[in-house]
Write a protein that holds these residues in place. Structure first.
Motif, PDB file in Angstrom:
ATOM      1  N   ARG A   1       0.839  -1.208   0.000  1.00  0.00           N
ATOM      2  CA  ARG A   1       0.000   0.000   0.000  1.00  0.00           C
ATOM      3  C   ARG A   1       0.872   1.255   0.000  1.00  0.00           C
ATOM      4  O   ARG A   1       0.583   2.220  -0.710  1.00  0.00           O
ATOM      5  CB  ARG A   1      -0.913   0.002   1.226  1.00  0.00           C
ATOM      6  CG  ARG A   1      -2.017  -1.051   1.187  1.00  0.00           C
ATOM      7  CD  ARG A   1      -2.817  -1.052   2.476  1.00  0.00           C
ATOM      8  NE  ARG A   1      -3.457   0.245   2.699  1.00  0.00           N
ATOM      9  CZ  ARG A   1      -3.567   0.840   3.872  1.00  0.00           C
ATOM     10  NH1 ARG A   1      -3.061   0.276   4.962  1.00  0.00           N
ATOM     11  NH2 ARG A   1      -4.175   2.004   3.983  1.00  0.00           N
ATOM     12  N   GLY A   2       1.944   1.227   0.781  1.00  0.00           N
ATOM     13  CA  GLY A   2       2.832   2.374   0.822  1.00  0.00           C
ATOM     14  C   GLY A   2       3.510   2.642  -0.509  1.00  0.00           C
ATOM     15  O   GLY A   2       3.843   3.793  -0.835  1.00  0.00           O
ATOM     16  N   ARG A   3       3.720   1.592  -1.287  1.00  0.00           N
ATOM     17  CA  ARG A   3       4.330   1.742  -2.614  1.00  0.00           C
ATOM     18  C   ARG A   3       3.290   2.059  -3.696  1.00  0.00           C
ATOM     19  O   ARG A   3       3.652   2.172  -4.872  1.00  0.00           O
ATOM     20  CB  ARG A   3       5.084   0.463  -2.986  1.00  0.00           C
ATOM     21  CG  ARG A   3       6.282   0.168  -2.096  1.00  0.00           C
ATOM     22  CD  ARG A   3       6.986  -1.122  -2.506  1.00  0.00           C
ATOM     23  NE  ARG A   3       8.118  -1.394  -1.632  1.00  0.00           N
ATOM     24  CZ  ARG A   3       8.996  -2.390  -1.816  1.00  0.00           C
ATOM     25  NH1 ARG A   3       8.868  -3.196  -2.882  1.00  0.00           N
ATOM     26  NH2 ARG A   3       9.996  -2.580  -0.979  1.00  0.00           N
ATOM     27  N   GLY A   4       2.030   2.147  -3.308  1.00  0.00           N
ATOM     28  CA  GLY A   4       0.980   2.415  -4.270  1.00  0.00           C
ATOM     29  C   GLY A   4       0.598   1.217  -5.114  1.00  0.00           C
ATOM     30  O   GLY A   4      -0.024   1.370  -6.175  1.00  0.00           O
ATOM     31  N   LEU A   5       0.925   0.006  -4.647  1.00  0.00           N
ATOM     32  CA  LEU A   5       0.689  -1.207  -5.424  1.00  0.00           C
ATOM     33  C   LEU A   5      -0.534  -1.981  -4.954  1.00  0.00           C
ATOM     34  O   LEU A   5      -0.883  -3.004  -5.561  1.00  0.00           O
ATOM     35  CB  LEU A   5       1.920  -2.117  -5.370  1.00  0.00           C
ATOM     36  CG  LEU A   5       3.209  -1.513  -5.944  1.00  0.00           C
ATOM     37  CD1 LEU A   5       4.377  -2.466  -5.758  1.00  0.00           C
ATOM     38  CD2 LEU A   5       3.019  -1.170  -7.424  1.00  0.00           C
ATOM     39  N   ALA A   6      -1.181  -1.545  -3.880  1.00  0.00           N
ATOM     40  CA  ALA A   6      -2.369  -2.232  -3.381  1.00  0.00           C
ATOM     41  C   ALA A   6      -3.279  -1.233  -2.678  1.00  0.00           C
ATOM     42  O   ALA A   6      -2.812  -0.193  -2.189  1.00  0.00           O
ATOM     43  CB  ALA A   6      -1.986  -3.362  -2.412  1.00  0.00           C
ATOM     44  N   THR A   7      -4.543  -1.564  -2.641  1.00  0.00           N
ATOM     45  CA  THR A   7      -5.534  -0.764  -1.929  1.00  0.00           C
ATOM     46  C   THR A   7      -6.263  -1.648  -0.930  1.00  0.00           C
ATOM     47  O   THR A   7      -6.239  -2.879  -1.024  1.00  0.00           O
ATOM     48  CB  THR A   7      -6.559  -0.138  -2.888  1.00  0.00           C
ATOM     49  OG1 THR A   7      -7.245  -1.193  -3.587  1.00  0.00           O
ATOM     50  CG2 THR A   7      -5.875   0.786  -3.890  1.00  0.00           C
ATOM     51  N   ARG A   8      -6.930  -1.019   0.024  1.00  0.00           N
ATOM     52  CA  ARG A   8      -7.666  -1.732   1.071  1.00  0.00           C
ATOM     53  C   ARG A   8      -9.069  -1.155   1.169  1.00  0.00           C
ATOM     54  O   ARG A   8      -9.248   0.063   1.131  1.00  0.00           O
ATOM     55  CB  ARG A   8      -6.936  -1.581   2.399  1.00  0.00           C
ATOM     56  CG  ARG A   8      -7.604  -2.311   3.575  1.00  0.00           C
ATOM     57  CD  ARG A   8      -6.898  -1.965   4.873  1.00  0.00           C
ATOM     58  NE  ARG A   8      -7.106  -0.564   5.229  1.00  0.00           N
ATOM     59  CZ  ARG A   8      -6.394   0.083   6.154  1.00  0.00           C
ATOM     60  NH1 ARG A   8      -5.419  -0.530   6.790  1.00  0.00           N
ATOM     61  NH2 ARG A   8      -6.647   1.351   6.425  1.00  0.00           N
ATOM     62  N   GLU A   9     -10.046  -2.057   1.316  1.00  0.00           N
ATOM     63  CA  GLU A   9     -11.432  -1.614   1.477  1.00  0.00           C
ATOM     64  C   GLU A   9     -12.115  -2.488   2.523  1.00  0.00           C
ATOM     65  O   GLU A   9     -11.974  -3.719   2.492  1.00  0.00           O
ATOM     66  CB  GLU A   9     -12.175  -1.712   0.144  1.00  0.00           C
ATOM     67  CG  GLU A   9     -13.592  -1.147   0.187  1.00  0.00           C
ATOM     68  CD  GLU A   9     -14.252  -1.124  -1.182  1.00  0.00           C
ATOM     69  OE1 GLU A   9     -15.497  -1.123  -1.235  1.00  0.00           O
ATOM     70  OE2 GLU A   9     -13.514  -1.121  -2.191  1.00  0.00           O
TER      71      GLU A   9
END
Length: 355
Positions: free
Chosen positions: A334-342
């Protein structure tokens, strides 16, 4: 506190480290690793079996680095060491690499017994005191929500509630004051100067000790030769990115500490090959992150990614460790912009790779 779960990086070739000592010390014995520096071991339960601790001759006494888990077995181990290889000489001061109970557990006992001071980084000391205050408390609601969001079922949550508050049971009452270690400090211990090399990720402000004269590095849990240190996310700081902190720390060590040192780790045996081991640890986690990003092409809960990161089956005894390590990897992505969370309506988090 514990080693990490062995991951799929074990499938890749390990670096060829060398181990110069044929035999490890038994409890109450010592092995000389350099002039004035002794290797001792204190007993631990579980698969690790023991922790390495170090004694550095300082005048007519010994500076001790790490202390073992609080308990009768460790106390008896120290008494045997003082009666034997430590020659009945006093402890001049106690250095602790970090706040996990197997490292700091007997610091209070040793400092009181010998009326000496604890040397530790500030964050490790205050974090340890904070966690020790949880001993005997009920699990807080925020922690229950944290693990429910990771996909834990009711049985797992009930087990967590039952076990919560055990951290302080492995720690003798801490000293009421300490001498602060800072990154880059140069400290005279005995006949030689040692430099403090701080890292984070496994713990908040882990202090390794590097002696240029003796070509030694006491690495604590920051660099281990055969296992990867546990790098986990916890309910106390759910948006942290400990894996990035840890990877950055490993690269920092490679820049500051030359490859010709003998590494004195907290677990397993002293070894040579620091830079190769650092490269292997960094590369292994980067490969794990790549596998994880690919697996998130479809949304997944934390508990759904265990098979991506770990070779072994995750049972109830490993669930907390696997969850913490998986969350550390997910927050890194997430910090690298490679994943999101919902978060869904049931309070469970779902992770997906970014397009």
């Amino acid at each position: 506190m514990r080693d990490g779960i062995e991951d799929k990086t074990a499938e890749t070739a390990r670096p060829k480290l060398t181990y110069p000592f044929e035999h490890a010390p038994q409890t109450g014995e010592a092995v000389d690793v350099a002039p004035g520096v002794k290797w001792l071991r204190m007993p631990l339960g579980g698969p690790l079996g023991s922790i390495n601790v170090w004694a550095i001759r300082e005048g007519d006494g010994w500076a001790i680095v790490d202390t073992g888990l609080s308990g009768v077995e460790t106390r008896d181990g120290w008494r045997a060491a003082f009666a034997g290889p430590l020659e009945g000489k006093p402890v001049t001061r106690v250095f602790v690499t970090h706040m996990h109970p197997d490292h700091i557990g007997m610091a209070g006992w040793l400092t009181r017994k010998f009326d000496c001071q604890l040397w530790i980084t500030r964050l490790e000391f205050v974090t340890c005191r904070s966690l020790a205050l949880d001993t005997g408390r009920e699990a807080p609601a925020v922690a229950i929500r944290f693990y429910k969001a990771a996909g834990w079922d009711e049985d797992a949550l009930d087990q967590y509630k039952a076990k919560f508050g055990g951290f302080g049971r492995g720690i003798h009452v801490l000293p009421d004051s300490f001498h602060r270690l800072n990154d880059g400090d140069r400290i005279r211990i005995g006949d030689h100067e040692w430099e403090v090399v701080v890292g984070s990720g496994h713990s908040p402000e882990h202090a390794s000790l590097y002696c240029r004269d003796l070509k030694l590095m006491i690495s604590g849990d920051q660099v281990l030769p055969k296992i990867s240190s546990n790098v986990s996310l916890f309910p106390t700081e759910p948006e942290a990115d400990p894996l990035t902190d840890w990877l950055t720390s490993l690269a920092h060590i490679k820049d500051r500490v030359p490859d010709d040192v003998l590494v004195l780790p907290a677990h397993n045996e002293p070894f040579r090959g620091l830079h190769a081991r650092l490269d292997h640890l960094i590369g292994g986690h980067e490969r794990g992150l790549s596998r994880l990003a690919e697996a998130l092409a479809e949304p997944k809960r934390v508990t759904d990614v265990f098979s991506v990161l770990f070779r072994r089956r995750i049972d109830e005894n490993l669930l907390g460790l696997a969850t913490g390590e998986s969350l550390a990897h997910l927050n890194c992505l997430r910090g690298r912009g490679l994943a999101t969370r919902e978060r869904d309506a049931q309070g469970v988090d779902w992770y997906r790779a970014t397009a």
